[in-house]
Write a protein that holds these residues in place. Structure first.
Motif, PDB file in Angstrom:
ATOM      1  N   LYS A 137      -5.856  -6.144  -1.117  1.00  0.00           N
ATOM      2  CA  LYS A 137      -4.760  -5.302  -1.451  1.00  0.00           C
ATOM      3  C   LYS A 137      -5.053  -3.952  -0.898  1.00  0.00           C
ATOM      4  O   LYS A 137      -4.242  -3.274  -0.148  1.00  0.00           O
ATOM      5  CB  LYS A 137      -4.262  -5.164  -2.920  1.00  0.00           C
ATOM      6  CG  LYS A 137      -3.664  -6.222  -3.474  1.00  0.00           C
ATOM      7  CD  LYS A 137      -3.324  -5.814  -4.985  1.00  0.00           C
ATOM      8  CE  LYS A 137      -2.748  -7.091  -5.313  1.00  0.00           C
ATOM      9  NZ  LYS A 137      -2.334  -7.106  -6.774  1.00  0.00           N
ATOM     10  N   ALA A 138      -6.409  -3.429  -1.149  1.00  0.00           N
ATOM     11  CA  ALA A 138      -6.582  -2.029  -0.636  1.00  0.00           C
ATOM     12  C   ALA A 138      -6.794  -2.182   0.867  1.00  0.00           C
ATOM     13  O   ALA A 138      -6.584  -1.315   1.503  1.00  0.00           O
ATOM     14  CB  ALA A 138      -7.892  -1.588  -1.325  1.00  0.00           C
ATOM     15  N   LEU A 139      -7.328  -3.318   1.497  1.00  0.00           N
ATOM     16  CA  LEU A 139      -7.582  -3.131   2.913  1.00  0.00           C
ATOM     17  C   LEU A 139      -6.133  -3.228   3.788  1.00  0.00           C
ATOM     18  O   LEU A 139      -5.998  -2.380   4.540  1.00  0.00           O
ATOM     19  CB  LEU A 139      -8.301  -4.340   3.243  1.00  0.00           C
ATOM     20  CG  LEU A 139      -9.790  -4.307   3.145  1.00  0.00           C
ATOM     21  CD1 LEU A 139     -10.491  -5.570   3.439  1.00  0.00           C
ATOM     22  CD2 LEU A 139     -10.486  -3.183   4.083  1.00  0.00           C
ATOM     23  N   ILE A 140      -5.179  -4.008   3.096  1.00  0.00           N
ATOM     24  CA  ILE A 140      -3.910  -4.058   3.487  1.00  0.00           C
ATOM     25  C   ILE A 140      -3.247  -2.751   3.392  1.00  0.00           C
ATOM     26  O   ILE A 140      -2.412  -2.177   4.443  1.00  0.00           O
ATOM     27  CB  ILE A 140      -3.188  -5.057   2.783  1.00  0.00           C
ATOM     28  CG1 ILE A 140      -3.536  -6.517   3.313  1.00  0.00           C
ATOM     29  CG2 ILE A 140      -1.503  -4.881   3.229  1.00  0.00           C
ATOM     30  CD1 ILE A 140      -3.023  -7.898   2.471  1.00  0.00           C
ATOM     31  N   ALA A 141      -3.380  -1.990   2.418  1.00  0.00           N
ATOM     32  CA  ALA A 141      -2.879  -0.807   2.192  1.00  0.00           C
ATOM     33  C   ALA A 141      -3.499   0.314   3.217  1.00  0.00           C
ATOM     34  O   ALA A 141      -2.676   1.127   3.934  1.00  0.00           O
ATOM     35  CB  ALA A 141      -3.108  -0.107   0.780  1.00  0.00           C
ATOM     36  N   ALA A 142      -4.641   0.343   3.479  1.00  0.00           N
ATOM     37  CA  ALA A 142      -5.394   1.032   4.317  1.00  0.00           C
ATOM     38  C   ALA A 142      -5.058   0.774   5.974  1.00  0.00           C
ATOM     39  O   ALA A 142      -4.663   1.566   6.817  1.00  0.00           O
ATOM     40  CB  ALA A 142      -6.959   0.968   4.305  1.00  0.00           C
TER      41      ALA A 142
END
Length: 94
Positions: free
Chosen positions: A29-34
């Motif tokens: 989730k954090a990578l997709i958001a970034a």
């Protein structure tokens, strides 16, 4: 109809993020958001997750897949055959 053109190369952005974060366990989730923040891409979460998974595998980086799926409060919720013998794996119990 012209294909969608993105402002930055999404694959290059994923490579850079994975390289920067190195050996730490990363959240999908954090990578997709970034990636979305850096590139402004409109790709689906599933498409980005696939790209990130492939790139992470090539680089040997561990990524925590935390996009939906089984209930994290139940360790057996994603495994309907957990605890059953191989002979019973296909049977339905009432």
């Amino acid at each position: 109809m012209l294909p969608h053109v993105e402002s930055r190369d999404v694959a290059a952005s994923v490579d850079k993020l994975l390289a920067e974060r190195g050996s730490a366990l990363l959240s999908m989730k954090a990578l997709i958001a970034a990636v979305r923040e850096q590139t402004g891409t409109e790709r689906s979460d599933a498409d980005l997750a696939g790209l990130i998974t492939k790139k992470a595998a090539l680089l040997g980086v561990a990524v925590l897949t935390d996009l939906g799926g089984p209930d994290p409060g139940r360790p057996d919720s994603g495994r309907p055959d957990l605890g059953r013998s191989p002979q019973d794996a296909g049977r339905k119990f009432s």
